[in-house]
Write an enzyme that holds these catalytic residues in place. Structure first.
Site, PDB file in Angstrom:
ATOM      1  N   ASP A 158     -16.571  26.118  30.465  1.00 36.56           N
ATOM      2  CA  ASP A 158     -17.867  26.780  30.580  1.00 36.56           C
ATOM      3  C   ASP A 158     -17.838  27.896  31.621  1.00 36.56           C
ATOM      4  O   ASP A 158     -16.782  28.233  32.166  1.00 36.56           O
ATOM      5  CB  ASP A 158     -18.936  25.734  30.896  1.00 36.56           C
ATOM      6  CG  ASP A 158     -20.220  25.940  30.110  1.00 36.56           C
ATOM      7  OD1 ASP A 158     -20.563  27.101  29.828  1.00 36.56           O
ATOM      8  OD2 ASP A 158     -20.891  24.936  29.791  1.00 36.56           O
ATOM      9  N   TRP A 204     -20.452  32.137  26.510  1.00 30.07           N
ATOM     10  CA  TRP A 204     -21.775  32.466  25.958  1.00 30.07           C
ATOM     11  C   TRP A 204     -21.827  33.832  25.290  1.00 30.07           C
ATOM     12  O   TRP A 204     -22.906  34.393  25.093  1.00 30.07           O
ATOM     13  CB  TRP A 204     -22.865  32.393  27.028  1.00 30.07           C
ATOM     14  CG  TRP A 204     -22.717  31.278  27.998  1.00 30.07           C
ATOM     15  CD1 TRP A 204     -22.338  29.984  27.733  1.00 30.07           C
ATOM     16  CD2 TRP A 204     -22.942  31.342  29.406  1.00 30.07           C
ATOM     17  NE1 TRP A 204     -22.312  29.251  28.879  1.00 30.07           N
ATOM     18  CE2 TRP A 204     -22.678  30.045  29.934  1.00 30.07           C
ATOM     19  CE3 TRP A 204     -23.344  32.343  30.286  1.00 30.07           C
ATOM     20  CZ2 TRP A 204     -22.792  29.748  31.286  1.00 30.07           C
ATOM     21  CZ3 TRP A 204     -23.473  32.037  31.629  1.00 30.07           C
ATOM     22  CH2 TRP A 204     -23.202  30.772  32.121  1.00 30.07           C
ATOM     23  N   ASP A 225     -26.813  29.239  24.428  1.00 27.55           N
ATOM     24  CA  ASP A 225     -26.952  27.891  23.890  1.00 27.55           C
ATOM     25  C   ASP A 225     -27.940  27.848  22.733  1.00 27.55           C
ATOM     26  O   ASP A 225     -28.985  28.525  22.756  1.00 27.55           O
ATOM     27  CB  ASP A 225     -27.462  26.937  24.966  1.00 27.55           C
ATOM     28  CG  ASP A 225     -26.429  26.653  26.042  1.00 27.55           C
ATOM     29  OD1 ASP A 225     -25.323  27.214  25.972  1.00 27.55           O
ATOM     30  OD2 ASP A 225     -26.738  25.865  26.954  1.00 27.55           O
TER      31      ASP A 225
END
Length: 659
Positions: A158, A204, A225
């Site tokens: 992440d 992302w 997300d």
């Protein structure tokens, strides 16, 4: 620069804008030859996983048969760690929530035939902190070895707390530098291990990872997300549009975890749409809901072997957006499958159950010997030109087409009936109303003598005489068709015919900056590069500005246009609410009702660090417009009917008119 006069193009109808291939080689280690499948703790349990949650859901993968269908990776997402490393500098798990420890969990999962997925972060803390869980930044070498020692089979990596220059904020959608080096650093250490670990890049979509992630990992998150709302599906698909051609064995655009099975989030048809689109776009299929006690309809959706088969198809080619019927509330996606098959999906965006027609030429097909309607469990043989079915509110018409004939080709034994010396072809598709279609007739055998034949169409009763010389096997002429799937062509006094082929008229291209007159604040902009095919574009089209062109048409009716647009208004901060990754364009012809086209993203470069910031990358979508007349027509581009996306229209490079 191109000439100021309209530019003639030979582009066939529905042709995609040419796109460069991926600019980096893929990370080729034999993993993820098809998209990975599994389960992840996050969507159901957020950053509060524990050992019993993992064990009961992993066991449920076995008990429900999901594991046998390919759902193998069991990933513990954020919230598993502690804020301090061990004295030797290695990571450890929270002993209160995972008392057996990660190595034991990994061993247990392997004993079930499953795979162990771990979660890390390219920052100093894991997402979900506080309570703080230490991240992997500056410890990549140690942590890669630790993950391998725990028996990890995959690493979701992440992007929180990662930007040193701005004091490590939790989330930064505009970081001071590209995230790429941090992800590449962890990848380099993973590659030194004896244990293969699938690497999932999760930054992302900030720096357009499709251009660099395939060289270092196996999948990459394309955007922010997913949120537990139906509106997330439209937003995510709009971001996927310019990335579908980057998919392939070992490199998969990740549309994020599935919402299927989360209580109270999606209806059954919405879950089917969601799962279908993630499947055919070749996204990893990661269940995010609690499996024990999941409602039966959701389990059946996740177990649909057709959709799983589309996702795991050996060609590894993603479906792509083919047509968006914004005013009509549906859109068409399709892609090829092994064995010469085609998968097509028609998404019903309206909240009403209704009949929707799929025109097979929208997906490059004229005839299908077999059609399977996946969610209705129906099969049909001999589908010519179009297929109509009932689609639920927010549902999807998902079909598999086999034994296909290419669009524009009409075999006589399928489409024609002959009475005496008259042969009539039915179910003829016209993409635009025009007198300039090219008809090619192929005879069963060479003509034995010179013959005069005549042709009429349903849109023009005027007989077209054609001379067929002796010895000819084929002959061509120009005919008229209307924009419908139900034209007919009747050929009189012809020898036996094997097939006919129809080619739409070549479009005339009208460059935005030279063919249109602009009202403020819209203005012309010359691009230093790209903005294909014109090298320039109209910018700042809005609800208060417009672009008007005078276009001469050879006939009246409905005309098909292809719009070269540019949109890189990426929804990061707005993704949690109504951000849609789209912009609204309207086309008004001769003062009639405007036709609306909600365009997706087109950017294929970093919106932060590239030259042009992704605003020089054009996409292309087609739209049918009515109200045309023979002679001079006024065409106005703008954003007259705001569709809820943005008060700004997309930038416009130009318009191809099929006349």
């Amino acid at each position: 620069m191109i000439a100021l006069l309209p530019l003639l193009l030979s582009t066939p109808a529905l042709a995609a804008q040419p796109r460069p291939p991926s600019l980096t080689p893929r990370f080729d280690d034999g993993l993820a030859l098809t998209p990975q499948m599994g389960w992840n703790t996050y969507n159901q349990y957020n950053c509060f996983p524990n050992e019993s949650i993992v064990r009961e859901n992993a066991q449920a993968l076995i008990d429900t048969g999901l594991a046998d269908l390919g759902y193998k990776y069991v990933t513990i997402d954020c919230g598993w760690g502690v804020d301090e490393r061990l004295p030797d500098g290695t990571l450890t798990w929270n002993p209160e929530t995972f008392p057996s420890g990660f190595p034991a969990i990994g061993e247990w999962l392997h004993g079930l035939g499953l795979l162990f997925g771990v979660y890390g972060d390219s920052g100093i803390l894991l997402c979900g902190s506080p309570p703080n869980s230490t991240g992997n930044l500056y410890y990549e070498d140690i942590d890669a070895k630790t993950f391998a020692e725990w028996g990890a089979d995959s690493l979701k990596y992440d992007n929180c707390y990662s930007d040193a220059a701005t004091n490590y904020p939790n989330v930064n959608y505009a970081p001071s530098t590209s995230p790429e080096p941090r992800f590449a650093n962890m990848s380099s250490y993973l590659q030194t291990l004896d244990r293969p670990i699938l690497f999932q890049v999760c930054e992302w979509g900030i720096d357009f990872p499709a251009l660099w992630a395939p060289a270092i990992g196996h999948s990459w998150r394309i955007g922010n997300d997913i949120t537990p709302h139906w509106r997330s599906i439209f937003r995510t698909l709009n971001q996927a549009v310019p990335q579908t051609d980057f998919a392939g064995p070992g490199q998969w655009p990740d549309l994020d975890m599935l919402l299927v099975g989360l209580d109270g989030v999606l209806t059954v048809p919405e879950e089917q749409t969601h799962f279908s689109m993630w499947g055919i776009l070749k996204s990893p299929l990661t269940i995010g809901a609690k499996i024990p006690g999941m409602r039966g309809s959701s389990l059946e959706t996740l177990r649909n072997e057709d959709v799983i088969g589309f996702n795991q198809d050996g060609m590894g080619v993603s479906a792509a957006l083919k047509r968006r019927y914004t005013d009509e509330g549906y859109e068409v996606w399709s892609g090829p499958l092994e064995g010469g098959r085609v998968v097509a999906a028609v998404v019903n965006w309206r909240g009403e159950r209704r009949e929707i027609t799929l025109d097979l030429p929208d997906v490059g097909v004229q005839f299908a010997g077999g059609l399977k309607n996946v969610w209705r469990g129906e099969s049909v043989e001999g589908v010519k030109t179009s297929y109509t079915a009932v689609v639920e509110a927010h549902g999807v018409l998902l079909v598999e087409l086999g034994e296909t004939v290419d669009a524009g080709v009409y075999p006589g034994d399928i489409f024609a009936t002959t009475t005496g010396d008259t042969t009539t072809f039915s179910n003829i598709y016209g993409i635009t109303s025009s007198t300039n279609y090219t008809l090619n007739i192929t005879l069963s055998e060479p003509a034995t003598r010179s013959t005069n034949i005549s042709i009429t169409t349903s849109s023009s009763k005027r007989s077209i005489p054609v001379s067929l010389p002796a010895g000819s096997l084929s002959i061509s002429t120009r005919i008229s068709l209307t924009a419908t799937s139900n034209n007919t062509i009747t050929i009189h006094n012809a020898p036996p015919i094997t097939s006919i082929t129809l080619t739409p008229p070549s479009p005339t291209y009208y460059t935005g900056t030279s063919s249109f007159t602009l009202t403020s604040p819209a203005k012309a902009y010359t691009c230093p590069s790209l903005c294909t095919p014109a090298g320039s574009k109209i910018i700042d089209l809005s609800t208060s500005s417009s672009a008007t062109a005078t276009i001469t048409s050879s006939s009246s009716g409905s005309k098909y246009l292809e719009i070269d647009y540019i949109n890189n208004e990426v929804a990061f901060d707005t993704a949690w609410n109504w951000g849609s990754n789209s912009r609204n364009l309207t086309i008004r012809v001769n003062g009639g009702e405007p036709v609306r086209l909600e365009v997706p993203l087109s950017g294929r470069h970093s919106e932060l660090f590239s030259e042009g910031l992704g605003w020089w990358d054009s996409g292309r979508l087609g739209v049918l417009t009515g109200g045309w007349k023979e002679g001079v027509n006024e065409v106005v581009l703008g954003n007259e009917v705001l569709g809820g996306s943005s008060s700004w229209a997309p930038d416009v490079v130009g318009v191809a008119v099929f006349d």
